[in-house]
Design an enzyme around this catalytic site. Structure first.
Site, PDB file in Angstrom:
ATOM      1  N   TRP A 356       9.322  -2.694  -1.865  1.00  6.97           N
ATOM      2  CA  TRP A 356       9.490  -3.775  -2.612  1.00  6.97           C
ATOM      3  C   TRP A 356      11.403  -4.209  -3.152  1.00  6.97           C
ATOM      4  CZ3 TRP A 356       8.721  -3.601  -8.655  1.00  6.97           C
ATOM      5  CH2 TRP A 356       8.038  -2.803  -9.311  1.00  6.97           C
ATOM      6  N   ASP A 357      11.870  -2.720  -3.769  1.00 12.24           N
ATOM      7  CA  ASP A 357      13.102  -2.173  -3.633  1.00 12.24           C
ATOM      8  C   ASP A 357      13.942  -3.246  -2.633  1.00 12.24           C
ATOM      9  OD1 ASP A 357      11.459  -0.084  -3.611  1.00 12.24           O
ATOM     10  OD2 ASP A 357      12.648   1.587  -3.908  1.00 12.24           O
ATOM     11  N   GLU A 498       3.374   2.981 -11.577  1.00  9.76           N
ATOM     12  CA  GLU A 498       2.314   4.045 -11.033  1.00  9.76           C
ATOM     13  C   GLU A 498       1.799   5.045 -11.447  1.00  9.76           C
ATOM     14  OE1 GLU A 498       5.504   4.820  -7.821  1.00  9.76           O
ATOM     15  OE2 GLU A 498       5.226   2.802  -6.567  1.00  9.76           O
ATOM     16  N   LYS A 609       5.318   4.867 -15.884  1.00 10.79           N
ATOM     17  CA  LYS A 609       6.426   4.994 -15.234  1.00 10.79           C
ATOM     18  C   LYS A 609       7.522   4.679 -14.862  1.00 10.79           C
ATOM     19  CE  LYS A 609       6.523   7.186 -10.230  1.00 10.79           C
ATOM     20  NZ  LYS A 609       6.398   6.900  -9.200  1.00 10.79           N
ATOM     21  N   GLN A 610       7.591   3.152 -15.098  1.00  7.95           N
ATOM     22  CA  GLN A 610       8.915   2.648 -15.203  1.00  7.95           C
ATOM     23  C   GLN A 610       8.167   0.992 -16.036  1.00  7.95           C
ATOM     24  OE1 GLN A 610       7.178   3.023 -11.129  1.00  7.95           O
ATOM     25  NE2 GLN A 610       9.107   1.345 -11.001  1.00  7.95           N
TER      26      GLN A 610
END
Lengths: 782, 782
Positions: A356-357, A498, A609-610
């Site tokens: 998806w980046d 994630e 994580k993000q």
């Protein structure tokens, strides 16, 4: 391992360089200084060999699967960069003797990599050595190399061995069957090989010329053909101050190249002959000529994309250009049969797969600077639809479920099954993202909608755009589970964070899915009015059911903020325990929490994580008021380890949105320094593609304040105190628009030939062609 | 590239060593100092890595074919020898800083490889470093390693990374699919993999222990599992003079191992479990214990095979032992399902394939020192008969046509199709030996007969020996072409001299075939008398036709010497042109003539790669009178480039036979120095197996004068003037016999318990058990 101020910049704003040679950390510059043209990517390896170096060259789209145990990946092609250099009988290495004035530099403006130094041999002889290299932006199959050696205080005998080395692997996996190697007339070396499974035929071809003080030496080379290796050997005698130059032009042709029209199953002689003709054409000119051609193309690129930052240091200016350089060399701007790798073409990491980046982090750069390339990028998803339909079917769903990791068009889902070591069991961890990280389908639909709004490109929409949105919507319709109370849930997913597997009603996912369904409805209605023939076809193809869509969309559970104004990341998140994250937040490298917790344990802790919930608030910004964003920003940022390179730019933009300019700049800087900063181990397996897009987004969408909003183009710039000014250009519905911000003013200039409609601080404006509007900038707002 | 006196010896006669580290020529010691036990072979690579090194570990018999384009080969197994050593944050390498007192030594008596030196870091810190390694002769799946580091003048932090690296390839070809890697209880690392085609399952397993000044450190290691790689990391802090020792015991189990009885298709868990149990057993003891066990086995071996040479220098004594060491580590003395590689297990050269080298050059060593191993070796050919029948059929012949190159039992012919570069066409040269070098079938029959005569082993003869001889005879019967005059020819072959392709009536081939047919007749008659049941079975199996054999044997054209006493190498040889060979004869490396002539051109010139006609006269010595041998020796030696390592020993023995002792010694010495001498590039891809057998033969069959003659055992020793004495033992029909020669006497001692029959200088003797006979030696003859 950190090295302060390792990657440096100069006054020009165009040159990055390093002044020291760190043999234990070769991967850093190999990845970060890599070269390419979107089709071909080449790590910035040294010519002479060192242990631990990774000579990677990739051609986009040449995917192969080594065995049933492994997933398809971009194979490492036969190497053409290695040179064995023997001086007076001893092999040259920087580990021997000593050296002075070492500089490795990359000129972002013209793409030339240059390494120069004075080598002092163990016998105290001095040699000036210069190594130059480019990957042509003009001839997309061409790499040019030049080596120059000048003995400064001695005579010397120089022996050079170089050629084509097909012994390369991807960390041990060999993707090629050895084909024929031969010497063609004119001392041209040729090596043929073919991928073991996907039958991609590859021809490597090399031409060598040598000069002493500019005088061409006739036929200095003798050739040996070994196993997977063809080597030319040249021997020279130099007097003091004489300069030996070896020029090597290297071509790599593959049967997947765009000019072969996808007809891959031609006989191998077809490609061999093509390569020979091509060699005849290319090898007629020398290194300097081809470098000049490539430089011209780069110049055109920079004319379109350049951004100017004025600040006390040139760092941000240079590194922003460095990021754009990477965005350009990682993206095939001509061929829509391949995606953009999560490491671009700069290393083996993520195996060349697209995530998806691409849509969320990289596509905006192209959408605003080269919308035709954005179309190419999104067309890849259109062409991948068969795999998305197949994946949905495999898991018992309908419509189009996009693969979490994508490779060649018909590969479908290519996420590997196993990853790093589980600290508790001592075994490899199962990778669940391929099955559970489903938000990608909604992300792609989101990007399609952004493209649609920003370009009005009906032709693309009819070719792919509508189908992708209806197809993904139909997938979600089959995916949403309606409970006894008639509420729709999306259970058992992985959101962008994630660290959390098997979660229910992830806010990011559910909201993006709602958006996906809403856009499907909108498109359905538009098509019903304008193009019902196409609509009928698409409905038949996607099985999209509008009634079901309206019904389920209303039932879908959309997580809302609680009484404290906080959005729960997923169902039950607020019940998780908290731990002291200081140790991990302060760590200089990422992923450290895995040393103490395994995935199951991480699922029980309030740690991200993000960006997850925050990213939702960034993407669907109109859904959430500024106050809500602020509260959640403070809440979640404190719990986020930024262990994904996608995280910091999202935080930077959101911080800029909510007026936290220092935070915004801090995250911009940290994001920028992910690859370009002091951590020597952060880029081993390649650069972070999405992060490059994130750096650009932090500047243009964060500080530049550009957004595709409900009302259309929005321009709300805010200048961080570290900068004096910022100037960039974007395309909006075909209109090139220049935006410049300094301490006093914001200037919007319409450089197109249609009138431009945009909003600024809640106010709508129309700007005629060639006109400009000037606003006070934020620094003056108070 | 030569380095005078590179490999040295010491006073003990058991230790070989090198005192300098030559990073450009690592392959020399890697090959020549390699270790093994016949099942497992390990190149003597350094623990720290250098560019150009080749970390090879092979397990005999694990053949795999990478692709249809390639032939089967012995795959390079996951490496367990590499250690990354970081001292105070910098990776250790001998290319950095400086070093003193460097010695790499191999103790032939106990098989230990030891490397030691004092390293002076770039910061001028001194470290005593010792690296020890053995491949166990007792536990044939075990490699033991020990590293000791002592800082001499500083504190230091040491970081060690080591484990199992499955990224190894055979020059780029990856033979393994990655399997599961994990950490077993007790910090044992395990990696599983499986060959891509032949389904050989491999388990590598490693146990690490660390000690400071002999005190064991508890759990110092953390483990990372990467792609095809599992790595343990240990960190230590040392005070000055403290010694850190890391012991690594490494096991490699394969599903082809002899104790699995050839039942290869068990589930992978079977082998994993076996390996874990085996690990539990082996890892209970330490490096020193296992080394001690291995040393004991080596001692037993030397008690059987040792030869004593007394001379002014210890060189010949040490290097002869070195050759016997290699013969022992290249040969699986227990498993008859695999042959002996032309490079043993010491490198990738010749892909682990067996040639006629085994029977003609290596087998005699075992036949005379360990006849049970000779049986194992010849049984391999017996078990390969199906492939030999198949090959004959493929080419339209009958009977058993043995492959020129052999690998696994059912692989059949595995000679590759393409070799080095053709100097004229610039393309790879076609390799014709697989089809045309047919003498191997007669060579094998020759070896069977030698074995038969020297052992009286009826059991082997009934199991394999008779069938091989009748089968190969039947092949020749179908192969010989009878012309209009009723003369039988063998056309279109390659003889031992591989410079000549497509020749007719090669003297070597025709004579050996005649011998093959004669032996077949003899065996037929013997069996007819003693075991007609077996004969019937064999006739049915081989289709051998005795009448046809008698008829065609008489018709076969047997080249004879001409009026000048010269034997023509093949039909038309005498008409070839002569060129000045001085340049090639004087060259320090082999194969130089290929730089000027291609195969077609070589076929037109009187030049031999190696002994051909002369080898014939050596093998069938009774057929040719001494005068004939002498004439042909002078004629052909002058035209022979000795570009094959098989050549010099044959010349040495023949020269000894015809009384040219200086020539004999010269060729013995040159043969011995092929691998052990000054040419640093001669052993890149492994040692020369046949040459090791040749060194032994030069001593025992040349100077020792041992021969299996028509009359039985012949003992005609001749001592070269360079030696004072020579003492060795052989087995003859189960009787151990010691022969010693000095300047005065030759002593033959019967150490068995039967009476020994032999001839000496044309006279027959009977020697009772425990008795000896003394003759005057040659030096006294005059």
């Amino acid at each position: 391992m950190n090295q302060k101020n390792y990657i440096l910049w100069d006054n020009s704003g165009w040159i990055v360089n390093v002044k020291s040679f760190l043999p234990d950390y070769l991967a850093k510059t190999e990845s970060v200084f890599c070269q390419g043209n979107g089709r071909l990517g080449l790590r910035a390896v040294t010519e002479e060999s060192y242990c631990g170096m990774v000579r990677n060259m990739f051609v986009n789209g040449t995917f192969n699967r080594f065995s049933e145990n492994e997933v398809t990946e971009l194979p490492n092609l036969p190497d053409m960069t290695a040179f064995e250099i023997y001086i007076n009988g001893h092999s040259f290495s920087l580990l021997k003797g000593n050296f002075l004035d070492y500089t490795l530099s990359l000129n972002l403006y013209n793409g030339k990599l240059k390494r120069e130094f004075i080598w002092i041999s163990p016998e105290q002889h001095k040699f000036k050595m210069v190594f130059e290299r480019f990957v042509s932006m003009t001839e997309r199959d061409l790499v040019g190399m030049k080596i120059s050696i000048t003995p400064l205080n001695c005579d010397c005998e120089v022996l050079i061995k170089t050629g084509i080395d097909g012994q390369m692997t991807n960390s041990g996996s060999q993707h090629f069957e050895e084909g024929e190697s031969c010497v063609l007339p004119g001392n041209i070396l040729q090596m043929c090989s073919k991928t073991t499974n996907s039958d991609v035929f590859v021809v490597n071809q090399v031409n060598l010329e040598s000069y002493i003080d500019g005088w061409r030496i006739e036929k200095p080379f003798s050739v040996t053909i070994g196993r997977r290796k063809i080597t030319a050997k040249g021997e020279y005698v130099l007097s003091p101050k004489q300069t030996l130059s070896i020029e090597k032009l290297a071509l790599v042709i593959t049967s997947r190249d765009i000019y072969f029209d996808g007809k891959q199953n031609r006989p191998s002689t077809y490609y061999k002959t093509y390569a020979e003709t091509r060699g005849g054409h290319i090898f007629n000119n020398n290194f300097d000529f081809h470098f000049g051609q490539s430089e011209k193309t780069w110049k055109k690129v920079w004319n379109e994309i350049d951004i100017e930052i004025s600040a006390s240091s040139n760092r941000d200016q240079t590194f922003l250009r460095f990021a754009m350089y990477h965005l350009m060399i990682m993206t095939d701007i001509k061929d829509s049969r391949m995606g953009i790798g999560a490491k671009g073409l700069s290393g083996e990491g993520y195996k060349g797969h697209s995530f998806w980046d691409t849509e969320i982090f990289i596509m905006p750069f192209f959408l605003f600077t080269q919308p035709d390339v954005a179309r190419i990028i999104l067309s890849y998803r259109g062409k991948s639809l068969p795999g998305a339909y197949a994946k949905a079917k495999k898991y018992g769903y309908k419509g189009a479920m996009f693969p979490w990791e994508s490779a060649w068009l018909d590969d479908g889902e290519v996420t590997p099954d196993w990853g790093g070591t589980d600290i508790v069991t001592g075994k490899a961890m199962e990778i669940l993202t391929g099955h559970l990280e489903q938000h990608i389908s909604a992300d792609i639909a989101f990007a399609i909608y952004q493209y649609y709004v920003a370009t009005d490109d009906t032709s693309f929409m009819e070719q792919f755009g509508y189908e992708i949105v209806l197809g993904t919507a139909e997938f979600w319709l089959s995916r949403i589970e309606i409970d006894a109370e008639g509420i729709g849930h999306i259970n058992d997913v992985i959101g962008p964070d994630e660290y959390k597997e098997h979660v229910n009603d992830n806010a990011f996912t559910n909201h993006l899915v709602f958006h996906n369904l809403a856009v499907a409805e909108e498109f359905y209605d538009t098509l019903m009015q304008n193009n019902s023939t196409l609509l009928d076809k698409l409905v038949e193809k996607t099985n999209f059911n509008i009634d079901k869509c309206r019904e389920i969309k209303e039932k879908l559970y959309l997580p809302q903020v609680n009484s404290q104004g906080l959005m729960e990341q997923f169902e039950g998140y607020f019940n998780l325990s908290e731990i002291d994250l200081t140790k991990y937040k302060n760590a200089s490298t990422v992923g450290n929490i895995y040393n103490d917790y395994n995935m199951k344990m991480l699922s029980q802790i309030k740690v991200s994580k993000q960006a997850d919930t925050l990213l939702l608030m960034l993407l669907l910004e109109n859904v959430f008021p500024e106050e809500c964003k602020k509260k959640n920003y403070y809440y979640y940022e404190a719990k986020t380890l930024h262990d994904s390179s996608l995280s910091k730019c999202s935080h930077s933009i959101l911080a800029a949105d909510i007026g936290l300019l220092d935070e915004a700049y801090k995250f911009f800087k940290e994001g920028m320094l992910t690859d370009f900063g002091d951590n020597l181990l952060s880029s081993d397996e390649g650069i972070h593609s999405a992060c490059m897009g994130g750096i650009w987004q932090s500047v243009v969408m964060g500080f530049g304040g550009i957004r595709i909003a409900e009302e259309g183009l929005r321009i709300n710039p805010v200048l961080p105190k570290e900068w004096n000014s910022l100037k960039f250009s974007i395309y909006w519905r075909g209109i090139r628009t220049e935006i410049s911000i300094n301490g006093k003013n914001i200037t919007v200039k319409n450089e197109g030939n249609k009138s431009l409609n945009f909003s600024h601080r809640g106010q709508e404006y129309w700007l005629e062609p060639r006109k400009k509007l000037v606003f006070y900038s934020n620094n003056e707002r108070e």
